[in-house]
Every structure is written in structure tokens, then in C-alpha cells.
Motif scaffolding. Structure first.
Motif, PDB file in Angstrom:
ATOM      1  N   HIS A   1      -2.687  67.196  44.219  1.00  0.00           N
ATOM      2  CA  HIS A   1      -2.912  66.161  45.212  1.00  0.00           C
ATOM      3  C   HIS A   1      -1.773  66.279  46.233  1.00  0.00           C
ATOM      4  CE1 HIS A   1       0.335  64.776  42.833  1.00  0.00           C
ATOM      5  NE2 HIS A   1       0.388  63.547  43.346  1.00  0.00           N
TER       6      HIS A   1
ATOM      7  N   VAL B   1       1.156  63.404  48.135  1.00  0.00           N
ATOM      8  CA  VAL B   1       1.629  62.036  48.316  1.00  0.00           C
ATOM      9  C   VAL B   1       2.675  61.989  49.413  1.00  0.00           C
ATOM     10  CG1 VAL B   1       1.148  61.102  46.022  1.00  0.00           C
ATOM     11  CG2 VAL B   1       3.241  62.399  46.405  1.00  0.00           C
TER      12      VAL B   1
ATOM     13  N   CYS C   1       8.106  60.953  45.224  1.00  0.00           N
ATOM     14  CA  CYS C   1       7.061  61.889  45.666  1.00  0.00           C
ATOM     15  C   CYS C   1       7.251  63.253  45.005  1.00  0.00           C
ATOM     16  CB  CYS C   1       7.099  62.037  47.190  1.00  0.00           C
ATOM     17  SG  CYS C   1       6.458  60.614  48.094  1.00  0.00           S
TER      18      CYS C   1
ATOM     19  N   SER D   1       6.102  63.057  41.478  1.00  0.00           N
ATOM     20  CA  SER D   1       4.647  63.054  41.362  1.00  0.00           C
ATOM     21  C   SER D   1       4.088  64.468  41.444  1.00  0.00           C
ATOM     22  CB  SER D   1       4.047  62.183  42.461  1.00  0.00           C
ATOM     23  OG  SER D   1       2.639  62.224  42.444  1.00  0.00           O
TER      24      SER D   1
ATOM     25  N   PHE E   1      -7.856  63.829  43.462  1.00  0.00           N
ATOM     26  CA  PHE E   1      -7.748  62.409  43.774  1.00  0.00           C
ATOM     27  C   PHE E   1      -8.393  61.512  42.723  1.00  0.00           C
ATOM     28  CE2 PHE E   1      -7.629  64.757  47.774  1.00  0.00           C
ATOM     29  CZ  PHE E   1      -6.413  64.327  48.268  1.00  0.00           C
TER      30      PHE E   1
ATOM     31  N   LEU F   1      -6.965  61.593  39.221  1.00  0.00           N
ATOM     32  CA  LEU F   1      -5.516  61.428  39.140  1.00  0.00           C
ATOM     33  C   LEU F   1      -5.177  60.007  38.697  1.00  0.00           C
ATOM     34  CD1 LEU F   1      -2.760  62.798  39.729  1.00  0.00           C
ATOM     35  CD2 LEU F   1      -2.896  61.798  42.020  1.00  0.00           C
TER      36      LEU F   1
ATOM     37  N   PRO G   1      -3.324  56.663  38.426  1.00  0.00           N
ATOM     38  CA  PRO G   1      -2.455  55.986  39.409  1.00  0.00           C
ATOM     39  C   PRO G   1      -0.979  56.084  39.064  1.00  0.00           C
ATOM     40  CG  PRO G   1      -4.362  54.634  38.926  1.00  0.00           C
ATOM     41  CD  PRO G   1      -4.416  55.780  37.970  1.00  0.00           C
TER      42      PRO G   1
ATOM     43  N   LYS H   1       1.131  58.840  40.624  1.00  0.00           N
ATOM     44  CA  LYS H   1       1.548  58.765  42.031  1.00  0.00           C
ATOM     45  C   LYS H   1       2.895  58.079  42.181  1.00  0.00           C
ATOM     46  CE  LYS H   1      -2.535  56.953  43.086  1.00  0.00           C
ATOM     47  NZ  LYS H   1      -3.701  56.408  43.829  1.00  0.00           N
TER      48      LYS H   1
ATOM     49  N   GLN I   1       3.652  55.819  45.190  1.00  0.00           N
ATOM     50  CA  GLN I   1       3.709  56.366  46.538  1.00  0.00           C
ATOM     51  C   GLN I   1       2.296  56.466  47.120  1.00  0.00           C
ATOM     52  OE1 GLN I   1       6.875  56.536  47.772  1.00  0.00           O
ATOM     53  NE2 GLN I   1       7.242  55.741  45.712  1.00  0.00           N
TER      54      GLN I   1
ATOM     55  N   GLU J   1      -1.003  58.137  48.403  1.00  0.00           N
ATOM     56  CA  GLU J   1      -1.818  59.345  48.282  1.00  0.00           C
ATOM     57  C   GLU J   1      -2.365  59.740  49.650  1.00  0.00           C
ATOM     58  OE1 GLU J   1      -4.807  60.716  44.809  1.00  0.00           O
ATOM     59  OE2 GLU J   1      -5.376  58.902  45.890  1.00  0.00           O
TER      60      GLU J   1
END
Length: 782
Positions: A66, A68, A81, A84, A142, A145, A147, A150, A153, A155
Motif C-alpha cells: 500500500h 501511506v 509511515c 507501516s 487497501f 490491509l 487498519p 497503517k 496514518q 492511506e
């Protein structure tokens, strides 16, 4: 023949770990991932030693990720970030591409859960990929993924930023995008505009990463060839370039709009510049009207200090101020327009721009508070008259609109607004009465009139639009019969005309939808005036088909009254929208017209989310010419919002430069009888975020866009070494009696006074990074 003998690129594992993106990993999961990494390394070494010498291929592992962005630009958010991305992508990428070991952020946060590699295993794993195989899409990147991955942060679907990060994080590897795309709903058939524009965006971001960021992307693969069973969403979405009817017997493959788009992109190897979008050198005609718009000028009747007849003494010893001498006054002189303190600064700023025309609207409710001539605000009318006369004295042609809808109010006198507004049948004669008052008071100074400026059809009922057309026609005929001969002006209506483009250019149904929207948005008011005298046939047929009979009918007399009630065609234009017939986004779907509105995310857009699409202006000008003939045309308003607090309004400079250039193409290449262009807007005080002047602390400061527009005006376009055309001589106004800035404008009830210094009627003679263009590297495999 073995697969390895015909394949140059091999993927040992396809997106391992993607099943773990939902979190809740236990020690067993981390142990399995360690086994997968070791197995991949063993596969790579096997190929490297036993098959590469004869086959010459390459081996890697496909990893999904992904992207972020920091919620706040703080060190903590930036570290989160990084964490992540480490947990999703670095889990596999760092051992293979960097040093054979897991990211430090994972080791620090997972402690004993994360197994360790021995030093010999690290050496064995390190460097076991010949290229970086990346998967980036809606499901794995997305929707699956967790939460928590993340780390609070933001997405983002920015493929370009992810590619640049991979390039910097993993020592500039060659990157092959092995899976990328988007999805549409299960009901969408072949016109998959949403999918197509996501595809365009991702490929354009890839091109930007290559050309602007120096990322070595060697290939791109779209997912997928055909609609099928999506393992997370089943048959509820479609992701293929080819449509499959799952209920049919033969399962025939039908190419979608996205397939045709991708085919053309492969043939062109990217987005080479289109000839029609290249800037044009050339100039406009010498009589071209260069204007500025200010929708409403504030009626400020504050007088200057020079109108006070009192006598003062200057107290130089004590207070240092002025002391009024009681009982002593000078002879009161005659009042002049220049006595209004606000007018001179207004005219001076306009002179600074070198504009030849100034377009503003009168306030009907202010002039006639009761909606009729039983109560006339002579002070306001006199003020408007003074503005017009002083503009003329400064050789600036006033272009005056009788009515323009206001943002928070209808712009109508209170009694009319309270009794149906434009739906009230009595409003048409009331408007004509108001127009006659304005023609009489301002007509000696105004040579270009607009009855109604930018009535927004999407906010009008059919009855309101019907009455608006009749009001316009009555005002036009009143001017034509009673004022034209003596005042020698011209009058028309100004329509809002944003362009509507088919979302899928090759789709007949999208083209039909676009034409329908254009007729409802523009043709509704344009066709009765500039065309047949009646509403567009497309509009009437569509409403009849839906059993909607609310659109009124004109009598034959009304048709004759309305048809031809114009002296020129005036339009405002700001942006372009895309429309299609397939329903994808309910929030932007118009059920009444059965239209899906959308935008191309590769287009540049303003802070207010207005798309910058310069070629849309040229298209709408040609559409109007095709429908209504070769008419004298004014672009009466064109502009964009920008960051109110930005020091430089670079977006507005870009917007203005390119839109004016498209207007030049319409004039030079298409033969549009273009007579003028007006920039919106004059200043931020009356139109925040849109102004050519910034307003702060009672001061006006020119923005870079004003200076850029002034240069365009001075050059009369975009002259180049090869530009043909004659010299445009300066025009001067002969002032016979009045010294500069003191000519009087008589009150409406005063006897007429001679008007001095009326300007010649010059205009009547004829009249983030933007979407990147370029190609992909020749060796890149689409």
C-alpha cells in the motif's frame, strides 16, 4: 518446450504474506514467512547456478504494498509511515534486497514473535532478486490491509510515491509492476470509465516516476485480462479488460473501453503530446476586448475630503490636527463623480491591468427595493452611472449586467423574491421596467449590456427558466426599440457553458449522454434565443419519454419575441466534466437525466476541486458555432480559485495562460468570431480566492496572475517569430471640455446633460504536476 525456456522473467512466489495483511499474526505465521523467504532464496540460487547460464532469464518474488502519507508533518508521523511500510512490504523486501534480515522496526516491536536468521542464512537470502516485482491494487493493497497496519496514518493510492520510495529504500532496483488496476461494479458492462481513468492515472504516475523521479521501471502489467472470480469479492466486482457474461453459455469476451484505451496506450508507448494540445503562437484581432470581471461592485457613497465646504485651521502647536472654524464655509461647489472616494482607486487598479473592458453587475434589489419604480434608489443608480462614466473617461469600456444570481440570495427585490421569484409570471414585465430605468440612466456610457449573467440552469425550475427567457426578450426589444438608435449599444444574455465530455470517447451511449447534458445545461436557454425560438428537441423528447410535462410551451408570439433577441453570444466557462451512462458512483449519479458524472484524476484541479481542462473551452466554442452559427462571441468570464494564502498564484497563471491559448486556437484555427475574453475575478475582496488582486488591510496587491494577464493583453495574445499580423495602433479618446476625472453624471431625475469623452466602440468591429505527456522507455514492456 519447458516454460523456463520461453520465459525471460520468473516469479518464485506471487504475493506471499498478502493473506497476513489483516493482522492477528501469531508466531506460526512469522515462522511460515521465514520458510517462504528461505524457499525463495533457494529457488533463486538454483536458477542462478543451473539455468541462468543457458537460459539468461531473471527471477524475483512478487510483493504487494500500500502507500501511506503522514497525518501530520512531524517526525513521529513520518516514522509511523516508515513502520507501516516496513510491516507490509519491508517484511519480505528488506531481507531479499538489502541485508538478509527483517526491518529494525519489526524486530523492535515484535521481539520474540519474529524468528531470526543465522548469519549464513542472511548471506544466502541477501540479493536473491534480479528485479523488484510489485503488485499495487485495490484488494491486496487497501481492502485487505488491517487498519492497525497503517499506524494511524493516511492511506493513499499514490503509485508514484510508492515507486519513488522503493527506489530510494532498496538501492534503486529495476521495478516491474506485475499487477495493477482497479475495479467496477458487477453491473457495469463494456463502458467501464471508472476503471479506465484509474488505469490512466496509475500509468501516468508510473511515467512521472520514470521521467521526473528517475525510477527504473521496466514493465507494467494490468490486472486483469478478463472478468472472473475475484477471490476476496467473488463476482460482486469486475476487474477485466474484457467483459464476460457469466450467465451466458458461450462466455464470449467483449472488449471494454479500458481495453481499447490500453491498446492505444501500448501502440503509442505512453502519452505522446497531441498536436491539438500544443501551444499556438499568434495574436487576436486589434479590436479584441480584454476584460476583467467583478460580479458586484460595492456601492460606497462615501465622499472624498474635497467635498467638505467647511474651513479648517491646522493646529501646529498643540493637537497637530485640524480645527473647524465655526460659522465659516466656502461656496458649495457642484458635485462630480470623482467625489465618490471609492471610484478613483477602482479605475486606477483597472488601468494598472491594461484591461480595455470591465464587466460588473447591477444590484436590482438595491436600485428598486420594491421591484417597481414606486421607490427608486437614486443614490445607488447615480453611483453606478458614475462608475460607468469614469470608466469611459479612462478609456475602459463598461460591460454591465442587469441581473446576476448571487451566491446566497436570488439577487431580486424582496417582494419578487417572496412571491415565487422567477416562477412568478409578473417578473418578466417587472424586469423590463427595471431595465428601462437602467438604460435611461447608464445608457449614454454603456455600449455593452447583458440582461442576465450566468443563470445556472441546474438551479432553475422549468417555469423559472421560461419566465427568465421572456424577461430577457422584453428587455432586449425595449432597448432595440427605444434606446439603440440614440445610444448605439448592444445587448445579449450571458450563459454559463462548461464543457461536457463523454467519459468513454468511443462509446455511442456516452456521446448521447454528453449531448443530452449539454442541451439541458446550455441549450435550455440558448436554443430559444439563438436557434429555433423553442426548447431543444432533445430536451422535450427526453421529458416526454419520462412522462414529465412540466416544461412549458411558448406561444407563437412568444417564440417570435424570444428568437433572435441577441446582438452577440456571451458565455462564461470554467471547467469540463465527464459523463457516462453506466452507474458507478451513486453520489454523483443524476437519476433524472440518467447520467454518471466523474472526473479524470490525472487532470490538474484547484483547491476547490475544479478541474483545469483548457481544451474544453475550445470544444464548447465549436459546439456553439455548430449549433447556432458564426456569431460574434465573448468569453464573458473565465477563472479558477487558488490558495488564498499562497504567495504565488501559480495555478491561476497556468490556467489563464492555457485557456487564453485555447481561445486563440478557436479564433485562428477554427474561425470562431471571438471578440473578447474576460478574466474572473478582479479581486479577493469581492470574490475570495479568485482575484487578480489580493486584498488585505484595506490595500490591494497585484498577484503574479495579474501581471501575467497584463503581458498577454500587451502582446494581444502570444506573438512569436513567425506570427503574422499588422501593427495595432493605440486608440485615444478626445476629451473636449472636462478635465480628467471631474465629469458629472446627472441624477436620473435631472435634465439631461451633455456627455463628454465617450470612448470609441472599439470592440464592435468583428468580433502537484499537471498530467504528464510523454512516452515510456522503449525497452519497457507494457
Amino acid at each position: 518446450m519447458a516454460a523456463s525456456q520461453i520465459s525471460e522473467l520468473h516469479v518464485a512466489f506471487d504475493m506471499p504474506g498478502s493473506q497476513d495483511l489483516r493482522g492477528d499474526c501469531g508466531a506460526g505465521d512469522f515462522y511460515i514467512v521465514g520458510l517462504v523467504i528461505r524457499a525463495h532464496a533457494k529457488t533463486w540460487h538454483l536458477y542462478n547456478t543451473s539455468f541462468r547460464p543457458t537460459q539468461g532469464g531473471q527471477v524475483s518474488i512478487s510483493l504487494s504494498s500500500h502507500w501511506v502519507s503522514p497525518r501530520r508533518m512531524t517526525n513521529h508521523s513520518i516514522r509511523e509511515c516508515q513502520k507501516s511500510l516496513d510491516f507490509v512490504l519491508g517484511w519480505f523486501a528488506k531481507p531479499i534486497f538489502i541485508d538478509g534480515d527483517y526491518p529494525e522496526s519489526m524486530k523492535n516491536n515484535l521481539s520474540s514473535l519474529l524468528p531470526t536468521f543465522t548469519e549464513s542464512e542472511k548471506k544466502f537470502i541477501k540479493g536473491t532478486a534480479d528485479f523488484f516485482a510489485l503488485s499495487f491494487g485495490p484488494i491486496l493493497s487497501f481492502q485487505l490491509l488491517d487498519p492497525r497496519m497503517k499506524f494511524r496514518q493516511l492511506e493513499s493510492s499514490s503509485l508514484r510515491q510508492l515507486l519513488s520510495w522503493i527506489d530510494l529504500e532498496y538501492n534503486h532496483p529495476q521495478i516491474f509492476i506485475v499487477e495493477n488496476g482497479w475495479f467496477v461494479s458487477e453491473t457495469t458492462k463494456t463502458d467501464d470509465a471508472k476503471y479506465m481513468y484509474y488505469l490512466k492515472r496509475f500509468i501516468m504516475e508510473t511515467l512521472k516516476a520514470i521521467r521526473l523521479d528517475g525510477v527504473d521501471v521496466i514493465g507494467y502489467t494490468v490486472w486483469s485480462l478478463m472478468d472472473g472470480f475475484e477471490w476476496h469479492r467473488g463476482y460482486s466486482i469486475r476487474r477485466g479488460l474484457f467483459y464476460v457474461d457469466f450467465l451466458s453459455q458461450d462466455k464470449k469476451l467483449l472488449p471494454k473501453s479500458s481495453a481499447l484505451f490500453y491498446q492505444q496506450l501500448i501502440e503509442k508507448n505512453g502519452f505522446p503530446p497531441l498536436p491539438e494540445n500544443q501551444p499556438l503562437e499568434g495574436t487576436f484581432p486589434c479590436a479584441f476586448a480584454w476584460g476583467i470581471v467583478d460580479n458586484y461592485i460595492q456601492v460606497d457613497t462615501t465622499l472624498s475630503q474635497f467635498t467638505d465646504p467647511s474651513v479648517y485651521l491646522w493646529d501646529v502647536h498643540r493637537s497637530k490636527g485640524l480645527i473647524k472654524v465655526q460659522g465659516l464655509v466656502t461656496q458649495k461647489r457642484k458635485s462630480y463623480c470623482a467625489d465618490f472616494a471609492a471610484i478613483r482607486p477602482l479605475v486606477s487598479l483597472l488601468q494598472e491591468t491594461h484591461a480595455t473592458h470591465f464587466h460588473f453587475a447591477l444590484d436590482w434589489a438595491l436600485i428598486l427595493p420594491l421591484g417597481n419604480r414606486s421607490q427608486v434608489n437614486h443614490t445607488a443608480l447615480h453611483y453606478y452611472c458614475c462608475v460607468a462614466s469614469e470608466l469611459v473617461r479612462a478609456n475602459i469600456t463598461p460591460v454591465v449586467a442587469l441581473w446576476r444570481p448571487a451566491a446566497l440570495r436570488p439577487g431580486l427585490p424582496a417582494p419578487l423574491a417572496a412571491h415565487g421569484a422567477w416562477e412568478n409570471p409578473h417578473i418578466a414585465p417587472a424586469f423590463a421596467e427595471y431595465a428601462g430605468l437602467c438604460f435611461k440612466a447608464l445608457g449614454p456610457h454603456v455600449k455593452l449590456w447583458v440582461t442576465a449573467s450566468e443563470p445556472y440552469t441546474r438551479n432553475l425550475t422549468y417555469r423559472a427558466g421560461h419566465n427568465l427567457l421572456k424577461a430577457h426578450a422584453l428587455a432586449w426589444h425595449l432597448y432595440d426599440q427605444q434606446f439603440r438608435r440614440s445610444q448605439r449599444g448592444r445587448i445579449s444574455i450571458a450563459l454559463q457553458a462548461d464543457w461536457v465530455e463523454p467519459a468513454c470517447p468511443l462509446s455511442p451511449r456516452d456521446k448521447e449522454v454528453a449531448e443530452r447534458v449539454l442541451e439541458f445545461d446550455i441549450g435550455w436557454l440558448a436554443e430559444p434565443i439563438f436557434g429555433s425560438g423553442d426548447y431543444p428537441r432533445v430536451m422535450r423528447d427526453w421529458l416526454t419519454q419520462r412522462n414529465d410535462y412540466l416544461l412549458p410551451y411558448f406561444t407563437e408570439d412568444e417564440k417570435r419575441l424570444i428568437r433572435g433577441s441577441f446582438d452577440f453570444l456571451a458565455l462564461s466557462h470554467y471547467t469540463t466534466i465527464l459523463v457516462g451512462w453506466e452507474k458507478e458512483d451513486p453520489g454523483k449519479y443524476n437519476d433524472y437525466l440518467e447520467v454518471q458524472e466523474m472526473t479524470d484524476s490525472t487532470w490538474l484541479s484547484s483547491p476547490g476541486q475544479v478541474a483545469v481542462v483548457p481544451w474544453g473551452l475550445r470544444k464548447v466554442l465549436n459546439w456553439l458555432k455548430l449549433k447556432y452559427g458564426d456569431l460574434p462571441t465573448y468569453i464573458i468570464s473565465n477563472g479558477i480559485d487558488d490558495d488564498l494564502h499562497a504567495a504565488q498564484d501559480a495555478l491561476r497563471v497556468y490556467y489563464m495562460h492555457n485557456y487564453v491559448n485555447e481561445a486563440l486556437k478557436a479564433y485562428v484555427l477554427d474561425g470562431i468570431k471571438l471578440c473578447g475574453y474576460f478574466a474572473y475575478s478582479f479581486n479577493d475582496r469581492t470574490a475570495p480566492k479568485f482575484g487578480l488582486y489580493r486584498y488585505a488591510a484595506n490595500q490591494f496587491e497585484p498577484k503574479p496572475s495579474m501581471k501575467h494577464y497584463r503581458k498577454i493583453i500587451d502582446d494581444n495574445g502570444f506573438p512569436g517569430p513567425e506570427t503574422l499580423g499588422g501593427f495595432c495602433p493605440e486608440e485615444f479618446t478626445l476629451i473636449l471640455k472636462c478635465p480628467y476625472f471631474i465629469c458629472a453624471c446627472h441624477e436620473p431625475n435631472d435634465p439631461p446633460k451633455p456627455t463628454h469623452g465617450v470612448a470609441s466602440d472599439r470592440q464592435h468591429q468583428s468580433c502537484e504536476v499537471p498530467a504528464l505527456l510523454g512516452t515510456l522507455p522503449a525497452a519497457m514492456a507494457p
